[in-house]
Design an enzyme around this catalytic site. Structure first.
Site, short mmCIF file in Angstrom:
data_model
loop_
_atom_site.label_atom_id
_atom_site.label_comp_id
_atom_site.label_asym_id
_atom_site.label_seq_id
_atom_site.Cartn_x
_atom_site.Cartn_y
_atom_site.Cartn_z
N CYS A 1 0.92 -1.16 -0.49
CA CYS A 1 0.38 -0.23 -0.56
C CYS A 1 0.86 0.96 -0.34
CB CYS A 1 -0.69 0.29 1.41
SG CYS A 1 -1.44 -1.37 1.16
N CYS B 1 -2.84 4.81 2.34
CA CYS B 1 -4.07 3.96 1.77
C CYS B 1 -5.07 3.91 3.43
CB CYS B 1 -3.57 2.55 1.62
SG CYS B 1 -4.77 1.41 1.94
N ARG C 1 -7.26 -0.38 6.54
CA ARG C 1 -6.55 -0.43 8.78
C ARG C 1 -5.84 -0.88 8.64
NH1 ARG C 1 -8.17 -4.54 11.73
NH2 ARG C 1 -8.17 -5.93 10.59
N CYS D 1 -2.49 -3.20 -3.35
CA CYS D 1 -3.81 -2.85 -2.88
C CYS D 1 -4.18 -1.70 -3.77
CB CYS D 1 -3.80 -1.88 -1.90
SG CYS D 1 -5.07 -1.47 -0.70
N CYS E 1 -5.76 1.89 -2.83
CA CYS E 1 -4.77 2.70 -3.01
C CYS E 1 -4.38 2.79 -4.18
CB CYS E 1 -3.93 3.17 -1.75
SG CYS E 1 -2.81 1.24 -1.64
ZN LIG Z 1 -4.02 0.33 0.41
#
Ligand SMILES: [Zn+2]
Length: 350
Positions: A34, A38, A41, A65, A68
């Protein structure tokens, strides 16, 4: 590039959008990587590792990811902005471009530009401009009527600080450099090795050239081209340091502890020290070396720096190949390169 993991982690915790493009984080448990910002969590710290760029994360087996989109357009556009900042620095060396102005012109904040530029090119914008100025100065010197004139042409206002830096980075004073090494004493000796004849030259600081050739005359000519005005004195035999260099060329010891005095530009020295990190028995492409330097678009400049290496084998430019695996050129001949690589491959298996 060295990433400070703790700083990177706190940027991740803060979802710091300004660090986007300067690194990515990868999560071991999900195999996903990420951007720092991002919205997902936050993972457990123990599952997280950091990479300077998406490419390295992918090489390590992580997938981008879907929230993002790291590694895609946004990073490319940051690349374009950084390249533009670099071009602006190069075209405006005559003045010190303030960081804030440079950042505004490429559409980044000053702090983001500073960090991302350093992450990509290994130097801050200011240090990069200083290195460029120094290189320009060195180019101008032989043509200029005086050292002072070259200083002005290179974009320096005052000379004192430069003198100190130039002496440090080129291993001699600017005046001596201008005269092709005049006043610099070089001792050299010629010996036989498994690759033909070998010339080892030293300054008072260390080995400054290791050249390969067929005859002593050929080697002495090459040395004269490298240091046309230096005071070159041939020694009848190898001293202890030259013998250590010879052993390194023959592959019986490492060149790691050898004192070297290679001069060169800032970029060349970065390339050469990167080459010294390629393990024996392995090879890299020009592009891979450029990536290691944080400058993936500099493959051609890396190839040039390899061709300009004057310490055969000791600085292992022979361990760099074309991206398709082809041998590519070698300053001391392709057949020597082939023999060296074959020998190192055998040695690393044994
Ligand atoms: Zn991400």
């Amino acid at each position: 590039m060295i990433l400070d993991a703790e700083k990177a982690w706190s940027a991740v915790l803060e979802r710091d959008v300004e660090r986007d493009g300067s690194f990515v984080y990868a999560v071991r448990s999900t195999k996903i990587y990420c951007r720092p910002s991002c919205p997902a969590r936050r993972p457990l710290r123990e599952n997280v590792s950091f990479f300077p760029a998406a490419q390295q994360a992918e090489a390590a087996g992580f997938r981008p990811c879907r929230r993002c989109h790291p590694g895609a357009e946004k990073e490319r556009s940051l690349d374009a902005k950084l390249a533009r900042a670099r071009a602006l620095l190069e075209s405006e060396l005559d003045r010190t471009l303030p960081l804030g102005e440079l950042a505004a012109r490429v559409g980044l904040s000053a702090s983001h530009l500073q960090r991302a530029f350093k992450a990509r090119y290994g130097l801050s914008p200011r240090a990069h401009a200083a290195a460029l100025r120094l290189e320009r100065f060195k180019r101008e010197l032989p043509r200029a009527r005086s050292v002072t004139e070259a200083l002005y042409d290179a974009g320096y206002g005052s000379s004192r600080a430069l003198y100190a830096r130039a002496a440090e980075s080129i291993g001699m004073t600017p005046s001596a450099y201008r005269r092709g090494g005049e006043g610099v004493a070089l001792r050299y000796a010629i010996a036989r090795c498994s690759l033909g004849k070998l010339l080892i030259a030293q300054s008072t600081r260390g080995v400054c050239a290791v050249l390969l050739g067929r005859t002593a005359a050929e080697l002495e000519e090459e040395l004269a081209r490298e240091f046309p005005r230096a005071d070159r004195v041939r020694e009848p035999e190898l001293d202890a340091r030259a013998r250590a260099a010879l052993r390194a060329v023959e592959g019986s010891t490492s060149a790691r502890r050898l004192a070297l005095d290679l001069g060169g530009t800032e970029f060349q020295r970065r390339v050469w020290s990167e080459l010294c990190r390629i393990p024996k028995g392995e090879t890299r492409s020009y592009r891979e070396v450029a990536e290691q330097l944080g400058s993936p678009t500099s493959a051609r400049a890396v190839a040039r720096a390899c061709a300009q290496n004057r310490a055969a084998v000791v600085v292992p430019c022979h361990r760099v190949l074309r991206a398709d695996g082809a041998l590519s050129g070698y300053r001391w001949g392709a057949s020597r390169k082939r023999r060296l690589l074959a020998r190192e491959k055998r040695g690393s298996k044994a």
